[in-house]
Design a protein around this motif. Structure first.
Motif, PDB file in Angstrom:
ATOM      1  N   GLU A 154       0.818  -1.217   0.000  1.00  0.00           N
ATOM      2  CA  GLU A 154       0.000   0.000   0.000  1.00  0.00           C
ATOM      3  C   GLU A 154       0.852   1.267   0.000  1.00  0.00           C
ATOM      4  OE1 GLU A 154      -3.264   0.241   2.754  1.00  0.00           O
ATOM      5  OE2 GLU A 154      -3.653  -1.890   2.507  1.00  0.00           O
ATOM      6  N   TRP A 155       1.897   1.278   0.832  1.00  0.00           N
ATOM      7  CA  TRP A 155       2.730   2.477   0.925  1.00  0.00           C
ATOM      8  C   TRP A 155       3.397   2.770  -0.417  1.00  0.00           C
ATOM      9  CZ3 TRP A 155       7.948   3.439   0.315  1.00  0.00           C
ATOM     10  CH2 TRP A 155       8.369   4.711   0.701  1.00  0.00           C
ATOM     11  N   VAL A 156       3.934   1.730  -1.039  1.00  0.00           N
ATOM     12  CA  VAL A 156       4.604   1.897  -2.336  1.00  0.00           C
ATOM     13  C   VAL A 156       3.622   2.429  -3.371  1.00  0.00           C
ATOM     14  CG1 VAL A 156       5.765   0.694  -4.222  1.00  0.00           C
ATOM     15  CG2 VAL A 156       6.317   0.127  -1.866  1.00  0.00           C
ATOM     16  N   LEU A 157       2.423   1.854  -3.405  1.00  0.00           N
ATOM     17  CA  LEU A 157       1.414   2.291  -4.365  1.00  0.00           C
ATOM     18  C   LEU A 157       0.984   3.731  -4.115  1.00  0.00           C
ATOM     19  CD1 LEU A 157      -0.694  -0.981  -4.570  1.00  0.00           C
ATOM     20  CD2 LEU A 157       0.882  -0.067  -6.295  1.00  0.00           C
ATOM     21  N   GLN A 158       0.867   4.105  -2.843  1.00  0.00           N
ATOM     22  CA  GLN A 158       0.520   5.495  -2.512  1.00  0.00           C
ATOM     23  C   GLN A 158       1.611   6.455  -2.977  1.00  0.00           C
ATOM     24  OE1 GLN A 158      -0.129   5.447   1.706  1.00  0.00           O
ATOM     25  NE2 GLN A 158      -2.204   4.622   1.525  1.00  0.00           N
ATOM     26  N   GLN A 159       2.862   6.076  -2.749  1.00  0.00           N
ATOM     27  CA  GLN A 159       3.971   6.938  -3.170  1.00  0.00           C
ATOM     28  C   GLN A 159       4.028   7.076  -4.686  1.00  0.00           C
ATOM     29  OE1 GLN A 159       5.863   8.758  -0.993  1.00  0.00           O
ATOM     30  NE2 GLN A 159       4.347   7.933   0.421  1.00  0.00           N
ATOM     31  N   LEU A 160       3.780   5.977  -5.390  1.00  0.00           N
ATOM     32  CA  LEU A 160       3.778   6.036  -6.856  1.00  0.00           C
ATOM     33  C   LEU A 160       2.642   6.910  -7.366  1.00  0.00           C
ATOM     34  CD1 LEU A 160       4.672   2.340  -7.699  1.00  0.00           C
ATOM     35  CD2 LEU A 160       6.089   4.365  -8.110  1.00  0.00           C
ATOM     36  N   PHE A 184       5.249   6.188 -16.597  1.00  0.00           N
ATOM     37  CA  PHE A 184       6.212   5.300 -15.945  1.00  0.00           C
ATOM     38  C   PHE A 184       5.746   4.925 -14.544  1.00  0.00           C
ATOM     39  CE2 PHE A 184       9.849   4.880 -13.055  1.00  0.00           C
ATOM     40  CZ  PHE A 184      10.427   3.741 -13.573  1.00  0.00           C
ATOM     41  N   TYR A 185       5.331   5.920 -13.742  1.00  0.00           N
ATOM     42  CA  TYR A 185       4.910   5.647 -12.376  1.00  0.00           C
ATOM     43  C   TYR A 185       3.645   4.790 -12.342  1.00  0.00           C
ATOM     44  CZ  TYR A 185       8.321   9.139 -10.910  1.00  0.00           C
ATOM     45  OH  TYR A 185       9.482   9.827 -10.691  1.00  0.00           O
ATOM     46  N   ARG A 186       2.731   5.040 -13.247  1.00  0.00           N
ATOM     47  CA  ARG A 186       1.502   4.234 -13.283  1.00  0.00           C
ATOM     48  C   ARG A 186       1.799   2.810 -13.754  1.00  0.00           C
ATOM     49  NH1 ARG A 186      -1.830   9.274 -14.655  1.00  0.00           N
ATOM     50  NH2 ARG A 186      -2.370   9.891 -12.538  1.00  0.00           N
ATOM     51  N   GLY A 187       2.701   2.668 -14.698  1.00  0.00           N
ATOM     52  CA  GLY A 187       3.109   1.339 -15.140  1.00  0.00           C
ATOM     53  C   GLY A 187       3.825   0.584 -14.032  1.00  0.00           C
ATOM     54  N   LEU A 188       4.644   1.287 -13.283  1.00  0.00           N
ATOM     55  CA  LEU A 188       5.344   0.678 -12.163  1.00  0.00           C
ATOM     56  C   LEU A 188       4.350   0.225 -11.094  1.00  0.00           C
ATOM     57  CD1 LEU A 188       8.146  -0.034 -11.131  1.00  0.00           C
ATOM     58  CD2 LEU A 188       8.308   2.261 -10.157  1.00  0.00           C
ATOM     59  N   ALA A 189       3.318   1.016 -10.856  1.00  0.00           N
ATOM     60  CA  ALA A 189       2.282   0.635  -9.892  1.00  0.00           C
ATOM     61  C   ALA A 189       1.564  -0.634 -10.353  1.00  0.00           C
ATOM     62  CB  ALA A 189       1.282   1.780  -9.708  1.00  0.00           C
ATOM     63  N   GLN A 190       1.299  -0.745 -11.643  1.00  0.00           N
ATOM     64  CA  GLN A 190       0.664  -1.956 -12.174  1.00  0.00           C
ATOM     65  C   GLN A 190       1.577  -3.163 -11.984  1.00  0.00           C
ATOM     66  OE1 GLN A 190      -0.230  -0.931 -16.223  1.00  0.00           O
ATOM     67  NE2 GLN A 190      -2.248  -0.100 -15.706  1.00  0.00           N
ATOM     68  N   LEU A 191       2.870  -2.968 -12.193  1.00  0.00           N
ATOM     69  CA  LEU A 191       3.833  -4.045 -11.999  1.00  0.00           C
ATOM     70  C   LEU A 191       3.850  -4.510 -10.544  1.00  0.00           C
ATOM     71  CD1 LEU A 191       6.196  -5.807 -13.091  1.00  0.00           C
ATOM     72  CD2 LEU A 191       7.699  -3.926 -12.427  1.00  0.00           C
ATOM     73  N   VAL A 192       3.839  -3.579  -9.612  1.00  0.00           N
ATOM     74  CA  VAL A 192       3.835  -3.914  -8.186  1.00  0.00           C
ATOM     75  C   VAL A 192       2.578  -4.706  -7.844  1.00  0.00           C
ATOM     76  CG1 VAL A 192       3.643  -2.920  -5.862  1.00  0.00           C
ATOM     77  CG2 VAL A 192       5.319  -2.001  -7.474  1.00  0.00           C
ATOM     78  N   GLN A 193       1.432  -4.283  -8.369  1.00  0.00           N
ATOM     79  CA  GLN A 193       0.183  -4.992  -8.108  1.00  0.00           C
ATOM     80  C   GLN A 193       0.217  -6.400  -8.686  1.00  0.00           C
ATOM     81  OE1 GLN A 193      -2.533  -2.166  -9.832  1.00  0.00           O
ATOM     82  NE2 GLN A 193      -2.987  -1.230  -7.852  1.00  0.00           N
TER      83      GLN A 193
END
Length: 58
Positions: free
Chosen positions: A5-11, A26-35
């Motif tokens: 959650e924290w990582v996704l909030q920061q992104l 890039f940040y939204r793609g990275l959030a999708q990768l984390v999920q």
């Protein structure tokens, strides 16, 4: 998904504060990768749990 959650909030904050489209993408793609990684981790944990409890594998 509570682990990330924290990582996704920061992104999300970074994406909102970015002025350039490439950075936001890039940040939204990275959030999708984390999920997706979190989903795969949960699936593998479930598989491991199932294998450990299966008497066939004992």
């Amino acid at each position: 998904m509570e682990n990330n959650e924290w990582v996704l909030q920061q992104l999300e904050i970074l994406a909102k504060n970015s002025s350039e489209y490439q950075q936001r993408a890039f940040y939204r793609g990275l959030a999708q990768l984390v999920q997706e990684q979190q989903k795969r981790i949960e699936q593998l944990q479930g598989e491991l749990d199932g294998r450990l409890w299966s008497p066939v594998k004992w």
